[in-house]
Write a protein that holds these residues in place. Structure first.
Motif, mmCIF file in Angstrom:
data_model
loop_
_atom_site.group_PDB
_atom_site.id
_atom_site.type_symbol
_atom_site.label_atom_id
_atom_site.label_comp_id
_atom_site.label_asym_id
_atom_site.label_seq_id
_atom_site.Cartn_x
_atom_site.Cartn_y
_atom_site.Cartn_z
ATOM 1 N N ARG A 270 -11.494 -51.778 19.296
ATOM 2 C CA ARG A 270 -12.132 -50.747 20.112
ATOM 3 C C ARG A 270 -12.236 -51.258 21.534
ATOM 4 O O ARG A 270 -12.886 -52.261 21.801
ATOM 5 C CB ARG A 270 -13.495 -50.381 19.539
ATOM 6 C CG ARG A 270 -13.379 -49.688 18.194
ATOM 7 C CD ARG A 270 -14.687 -49.545 17.475
ATOM 8 N NE ARG A 270 -15.648 -48.702 18.195
ATOM 9 C CZ ARG A 270 -16.715 -48.155 17.610
ATOM 10 N NH1 ARG A 270 -16.932 -48.353 16.318
ATOM 11 N NH2 ARG A 270 -17.537 -47.404 18.294
ATOM 12 N N GLY A 271 -11.550 -50.578 22.435
ATOM 13 C CA GLY A 271 -11.526 -51.019 23.819
ATOM 14 C C GLY A 271 -12.825 -50.737 24.537
ATOM 15 O O GLY A 271 -13.808 -50.267 23.956
ATOM 16 N N PRO B 113 -1.515 -55.664 20.831
ATOM 17 C CA PRO B 113 -2.198 -54.411 20.458
ATOM 18 C C PRO B 113 -1.409 -53.189 20.928
ATOM 19 O O PRO B 113 -0.769 -53.211 21.983
ATOM 20 C CB PRO B 113 -3.545 -54.508 21.189
ATOM 21 C CG PRO B 113 -3.680 -55.948 21.579
ATOM 22 C CD PRO B 113 -2.291 -56.461 21.783
ATOM 23 N N GLU B 114 -1.469 -52.135 20.144
ATOM 24 C CA GLU B 114 -0.800 -50.881 20.480
ATOM 25 C C GLU B 114 -1.849 -49.770 20.529
ATOM 26 O O GLU B 114 -2.656 -49.622 19.612
ATOM 27 C CB GLU B 114 0.263 -50.542 19.438
ATOM 28 C CG GLU B 114 0.977 -49.229 19.699
ATOM 29 C CD GLU B 114 1.967 -48.887 18.600
ATOM 30 O OE1 GLU B 114 2.540 -47.774 18.656
ATOM 31 O OE2 GLU B 114 2.156 -49.717 17.689
ATOM 32 N N LEU B 115 -1.824 -49.000 21.627
ATOM 33 C CA LEU B 115 -2.768 -47.895 21.761
ATOM 34 C C LEU B 115 -2.432 -46.822 20.740
ATOM 35 O O LEU B 115 -1.324 -46.291 20.708
ATOM 36 C CB LEU B 115 -2.699 -47.313 23.175
ATOM 37 C CG LEU B 115 -3.606 -46.105 23.453
ATOM 38 C CD1 LEU B 115 -5.077 -46.479 23.326
ATOM 39 C CD2 LEU B 115 -3.323 -45.524 24.833
ATOM 40 N N LYS B 116 -3.400 -46.490 19.882
ATOM 41 C CA LYS B 116 -3.170 -45.511 18.822
ATOM 42 C C LYS B 116 -3.939 -44.212 19.041
ATOM 43 O O LYS B 116 -3.440 -43.131 18.750
ATOM 44 C CB LYS B 116 -3.577 -46.116 17.466
ATOM 45 C CG LYS B 116 -2.523 -47.013 16.844
ATOM 46 C CD LYS B 116 -1.276 -46.218 16.495
ATOM 47 C CE LYS B 116 -0.253 -47.068 15.768
ATOM 48 N NZ LYS B 116 0.975 -46.287 15.451
ATOM 49 N N TYR C 187 -7.148 -49.400 19.735
ATOM 50 C CA TYR C 187 -5.884 -50.127 19.590
ATOM 51 C C TYR C 187 -5.719 -50.605 18.153
ATOM 52 O O TYR C 187 -6.705 -50.853 17.441
ATOM 53 C CB TYR C 187 -5.840 -51.337 20.532
ATOM 54 C CG TYR C 187 -5.985 -50.995 21.991
ATOM 55 C CD1 TYR C 187 -4.882 -50.697 22.773
ATOM 56 C CD2 TYR C 187 -7.249 -50.976 22.601
ATOM 57 C CE1 TYR C 187 -5.007 -50.392 24.124
ATOM 58 C CE2 TYR C 187 -7.392 -50.674 23.946
ATOM 59 C CZ TYR C 187 -6.269 -50.382 24.694
ATOM 60 O OH TYR C 187 -6.405 -50.081 26.013
ATOM 61 N N LEU C 188 -4.470 -50.756 17.746
ATOM 62 C CA LEU C 188 -4.139 -51.277 16.419
ATOM 63 C C LEU C 188 -3.255 -52.501 16.605
ATOM 64 O O LEU C 188 -2.264 -52.461 17.335
ATOM 65 C CB LEU C 188 -3.417 -50.210 15.593
ATOM 66 C CG LEU C 188 -3.500 -50.342 14.066
ATOM 67 C CD1 LEU C 188 -4.940 -50.311 13.598
ATOM 68 C CD2 LEU C 188 -2.698 -49.241 13.395
ATOM 69 N N GLN C 189 -3.631 -53.583 15.929
ATOM 70 C CA GLN C 189 -2.885 -54.831 16.047
ATOM 71 C C GLN C 189 -2.516 -55.338 14.659
ATOM 72 O O GLN C 189 -3.391 -55.590 13.828
ATOM 73 C CB GLN C 189 -3.725 -55.874 16.788
ATOM 74 C CG GLN C 189 -3.021 -57.203 17.002
ATOM 75 C CD GLN C 189 -3.830 -58.122 17.887
ATOM 76 O OE1 GLN C 189 -3.736 -58.090 19.114
ATOM 77 N NE2 GLN C 189 -4.654 -58.954 17.270
ATOM 78 N N PRO D 190 -10.621 -46.236 24.301
ATOM 79 C CA PRO D 190 -9.314 -46.376 23.649
ATOM 80 C C PRO D 190 -9.434 -47.137 22.334
ATOM 81 O O PRO D 190 -10.282 -48.028 22.187
ATOM 82 C CB PRO D 190 -8.497 -47.178 24.669
ATOM 83 C CG PRO D 190 -9.524 -47.995 25.402
ATOM 84 C CD PRO D 190 -10.785 -47.162 25.428
ATOM 85 N N SER E 237 -4.331 -54.208 9.138
ATOM 86 C CA SER E 237 -4.261 -54.213 10.596
ATOM 87 C C SER E 237 -5.659 -54.390 11.176
ATOM 88 O O SER E 237 -6.661 -54.066 10.545
ATOM 89 C CB SER E 237 -3.641 -52.912 11.106
ATOM 90 O OG SER E 237 -2.323 -52.747 10.628
ATOM 91 N N ARG F 294 -13.970 -55.030 20.277
ATOM 92 C CA ARG F 294 -13.450 -55.836 19.153
ATOM 93 C C ARG F 294 -14.511 -55.994 18.068
ATOM 94 O O ARG F 294 -14.752 -57.078 17.542
ATOM 95 C CB ARG F 294 -12.962 -57.205 19.633
ATOM 96 C CG ARG F 294 -11.641 -57.171 20.383
ATOM 97 C CD ARG F 294 -11.190 -58.568 20.763
ATOM 98 N NE ARG F 294 -9.865 -58.554 21.367
ATOM 99 C CZ ARG F 294 -8.731 -58.743 20.694
ATOM 100 N NH1 ARG F 294 -8.778 -58.943 19.379
ATOM 101 N NH2 ARG F 294 -7.570 -58.721 21.303
#
Length: 299
Positions: free
Chosen positions: A191-192, A219-222, A210-212, A208, A187, A95
């Motif tokens: 960063r996972g 969050p959605e994995l992009k 993610y975009l939120q 991974p 957005s 994050r």
């Protein structure tokens, strides 16, 4: 000491305390005071069939052991006394903030073993340096439950640590421009956790992205970032990123020229290399292909 495992029945709330180590002095004392408190681990398969396969190395205990091992891996008394050769827990970005790397579970084949197993691992770096120097594995399968294995990389090989990989991700023009574009659109880019997956004599790094959205807190994995030595890729899937890293697919990043990655061995300027003759170690494509096939067969 991980001498007792507790099984909780989700329907009745009944708790069974299995004594894993009868030689543990504290557990043995409690057993004398309360004779009916503990159940022998030999009864686990009868009372809770199949539960033994789900036992795993405790993460909290592993973290404490890893912290102690930063110093107590030293075997030479003088080196231990003056505090040389100390190790450190590497850092990662999560994050957009830097934090100590946390141990994580992986299914992998440990060096010298013939089959994959469920392990808890933690890499180490030298103190005040960023390259990886060793890693620790806590085993969970079968008779190996509770066993620790430590592996140290050869002194002549440079294995990038998490902080170095995070820096290379930030410095990649295609990745940084894409992340900036998403953040500018309102957005939040998350960063996972960066995973260092031991394969062969090196690590494969996976992170991974993610975009939120501001209106949604889900969050959605992009994208998935894969790094192998100096080669870095960010694609929609892990497999696509893997193909780009190993030169089997062209990058889809903005500004990419359509060329594929070329395995690189570098020497020279990094302060963590120790000498100009030190070279990076990278995961070979054949090792990945074998690993993926074994994982598919196991599934």
């Amino acid at each position: 000491r991980n001498s007792v495992k507790i099984v909780l029945d989700a329907q009745t709330g009944d708790m069974t305390f299995y004594l894993m180590d009868e030689n543990d002095p504290i557990a043995a004392t409690w057993a004398k005071i309360f004779p009916d408190l503990f159940t022998s681990v030999n009864e686990m398969d009868k009372q809770h069939p199949g539960i033994r396969e789900h036992l795993r190395y405790p993460e909290d205990m592993f973290q404490l052991q890893a912290l102690q091992y930063l110093r107590y891996h030293i075997e030479e008394p003088r080196t231990f006394f003056i505090g040389e050769d100390l190790w450190a827990i590497p850092t990662e970005k999560f994050r957009q903030k830097e934090q100590p790397l946390e141990p994580y579970y992986v299914i992998m084949k440990l060096p010298g073993e013939e089959t994959e197993e469920f392990s808890l691992i933690m890499p180490f770096t030298p103190r005040n340096k960023q390259n990886a120097i060793a890693w620790l594995a806590g085993r969970s399968d079968g008779e190996n439950l509770g066993e620790l294995r430590a592996y140290r990389f050869p002194a002549d090989d440079l294995v990038f640590g998490p902080a170095q990989i995070e820096a290379r991700i930030d410095q990649d023009p295609g990745i940084s421009s894409q992340l900036t574009l998403w953040e500018g659109a309102g957005s939040e880019v998350i960063r996972g956790n960066l995973l260092m997956i031991p394969i062969g004599e090196s690590f494969l790094f996976v992170e991974p992205i993610y975009l939120q959205a501001e209106s949604s807190r889900i969050p959605e994995l992009k994208r998935v970032v894969v790094a192998n030595g100096n080669n870095i890729a960010m694609e929609r899937t892990f497999q696509n990123s893997l193909d780009v890293v190993f030169g089997r697919r062209a990058s889809s990043l903005p500004g990419a020229d359509g060329s594929t990655a070329i395995p690189i061995t570098v020497t020279g300027n990094d302060q963590d290399k120790g000498s100009s003759n030190t070279s990076t170690t990278t995961v070979q494509s054949d090792d990945i292909d074998i690993l993926l096939r074994e994982a598919q067969n196991a599934a």
